[in-house]
Motif scaffolding. Sequence first.
Motif, PDB file in Angstrom:
ATOM      1  N   MET A   1       0.837  -1.163   0.000  1.00  0.00           N
ATOM      2  CA  MET A   1       0.000   0.000   0.000  1.00  0.00           C
ATOM      3  C   MET A   1       0.894   1.242   0.000  1.00  0.00           C
ATOM      4  O   MET A   1       1.809   1.360   0.787  1.00  0.00           O
ATOM      5  CB  MET A   1      -0.903  -0.029   1.229  1.00  0.00           C
ATOM      6  N   GLY A   2       0.657   2.188  -0.893  1.00  0.00           N
ATOM      7  CA  GLY A   2       1.450   3.404  -1.005  1.00  0.00           C
ATOM      8  C   GLY A   2       1.056   4.442   0.021  1.00  0.00           C
ATOM      9  O   GLY A   2       0.012   4.373   0.645  1.00  0.00           O
ATOM     10  N   SER A   3       1.940   5.391   0.206  1.00  0.00           N
ATOM     11  CA  SER A   3       1.633   6.501   1.105  1.00  0.00           C
ATOM     12  C   SER A   3       1.856   7.802   0.362  1.00  0.00           C
ATOM     13  O   SER A   3       2.496   7.846  -0.674  1.00  0.00           O
ATOM     14  CB  SER A   3       2.510   6.443   2.350  1.00  0.00           C
ATOM     15  N   GLY A   4       1.341   8.884   0.913  1.00  0.00           N
ATOM     16  CA  GLY A   4       1.482  10.178   0.269  1.00  0.00           C
ATOM     17  C   GLY A   4       0.372  11.087   0.734  1.00  0.00           C
ATOM     18  O   GLY A   4      -0.376  10.773   1.650  1.00  0.00           O
ATOM     19  N   SER A   5       0.288  12.215   0.097  1.00  0.00           N
ATOM     20  CA  SER A   5      -0.772  13.146   0.453  1.00  0.00           C
ATOM     21  C   SER A   5      -1.451  13.635  -0.807  1.00  0.00           C
ATOM     22  O   SER A   5      -0.899  13.572  -1.893  1.00  0.00           O
ATOM     23  CB  SER A   5      -0.208  14.324   1.247  1.00  0.00           C
ATOM     24  N   CYS A   6      -2.626  14.117  -0.618  1.00  0.00           N
ATOM     25  CA  CYS A   6      -3.410  14.612  -1.737  1.00  0.00           C
ATOM     26  C   CYS A   6      -3.833  16.037  -1.422  1.00  0.00           C
ATOM     27  O   CYS A   6      -4.308  16.331  -0.329  1.00  0.00           O
ATOM     28  CB  CYS A   6      -4.630  13.714  -1.938  1.00  0.00           C
ATOM     29  N   SER A   7      -3.635  16.941  -2.351  1.00  0.00           N
ATOM     30  CA  SER A   7      -4.019  18.335  -2.156  1.00  0.00           C
ATOM     31  C   SER A   7      -5.350  18.601  -2.830  1.00  0.00           C
ATOM     32  O   SER A   7      -5.656  18.018  -3.868  1.00  0.00           O
ATOM     33  CB  SER A   7      -2.964  19.257  -2.771  1.00  0.00           C
ATOM     34  N   PRO A   8      -6.139  19.514  -2.272  1.00  0.00           N
ATOM     35  CA  PRO A   8      -7.375  19.909  -2.953  1.00  0.00           C
ATOM     36  C   PRO A   8      -7.054  20.497  -4.331  1.00  0.00           C
ATOM     37  O   PRO A   8      -5.989  21.079  -4.539  1.00  0.00           O
ATOM     38  CB  PRO A   8      -7.960  20.982  -2.042  1.00  0.00           C
ATOM     39  N   ALA A   9      -7.970  20.349  -5.252  1.00  0.00           N
ATOM     40  CA  ALA A   9      -7.752  20.807  -6.631  1.00  0.00           C
ATOM     41  C   ALA A   9      -7.402  22.291  -6.711  1.00  0.00           C
ATOM     42  O   ALA A   9      -6.605  22.697  -7.553  1.00  0.00           O
ATOM     43  CB  ALA A   9      -8.980  20.513  -7.481  1.00  0.00           C
ATOM     44  N   TRP A  10      -7.953  23.116  -5.832  1.00  0.00           N
ATOM     45  CA  TRP A  10      -7.689  24.552  -5.909  1.00  0.00           C
ATOM     46  C   TRP A  10      -6.257  24.912  -5.519  1.00  0.00           C
ATOM     47  O   TRP A  10      -5.803  26.013  -5.779  1.00  0.00           O
ATOM     48  CB  TRP A  10      -8.684  25.346  -5.052  1.00  0.00           C
ATOM     49  N   MET A  11      -5.517  23.973  -4.931  1.00  0.00           N
ATOM     50  CA  MET A  11      -4.120  24.228  -4.561  1.00  0.00           C
ATOM     51  C   MET A  11      -3.159  23.973  -5.718  1.00  0.00           C
ATOM     52  O   MET A  11      -1.956  24.144  -5.575  1.00  0.00           O
ATOM     53  CB  MET A  11      -3.716  23.385  -3.359  1.00  0.00           C
ATOM     54  N   ALA A  12      -3.685  23.567  -6.856  1.00  0.00           N
ATOM     55  CA  ALA A  12      -2.866  23.336  -8.044  1.00  0.00           C
ATOM     56  C   ALA A  12      -3.467  24.101  -9.216  1.00  0.00           C
ATOM     57  O   ALA A  12      -4.689  24.232  -9.323  1.00  0.00           O
ATOM     58  CB  ALA A  12      -2.800  21.853  -8.367  1.00  0.00           C
ATOM     59  N   ARG A  13      -2.612  24.618 -10.053  1.00  0.00           N
ATOM     60  CA  ARG A  13      -3.101  25.377 -11.201  1.00  0.00           C
ATOM     61  C   ARG A  13      -2.078  25.293 -12.325  1.00  0.00           C
ATOM     62  O   ARG A  13      -0.882  25.284 -12.084  1.00  0.00           O
ATOM     63  CB  ARG A  13      -3.318  26.833 -10.794  1.00  0.00           C
TER      64      ARG A  13
END
Length: 129
Positions: A1-13
């Motif tokens: 199982m991988g690990s990591g984080s996910c940012s809300p879409a508005w934090m990327a552009r």
Amino acid sequence: MGSGSCSPAWMARSLSDNKLGYIRDNYPKGLQRSLVAYGLATVPVDIEVELSIKHGRTDDLRITLIDPNGVEGLVWDRTRGPLEPRMRVTGIPGDDNVNGRWTLKVVDQRSGKSGVLDSWTLHLTSRWD
């Protein structure tokens, strides 16, 4: 199982500039194009530049990105290997403001060939500081 984080879409552009720019032969001031980032969190996490460049000798080029705080990071020069369509920017600290004017600078450093910048896209991911 991988690990990591996910940012809300508005934090990327992704911001794009499709205005054709002439890269003058052996011109130290270079070609500069700017885009304005807004509505992101406070600091950059990931910065990539996507380029469409036509040039007779890409090894003549040095491509940098200037952040809204005036810090210049390296997109590409001949020491980084082949010029890829999408490159990660190095040298910009992750504690500067992500919102504001970002400027791409393309400098032809040697005589012999010129070229054009067809378009460029700035891919930013941000986080709260």
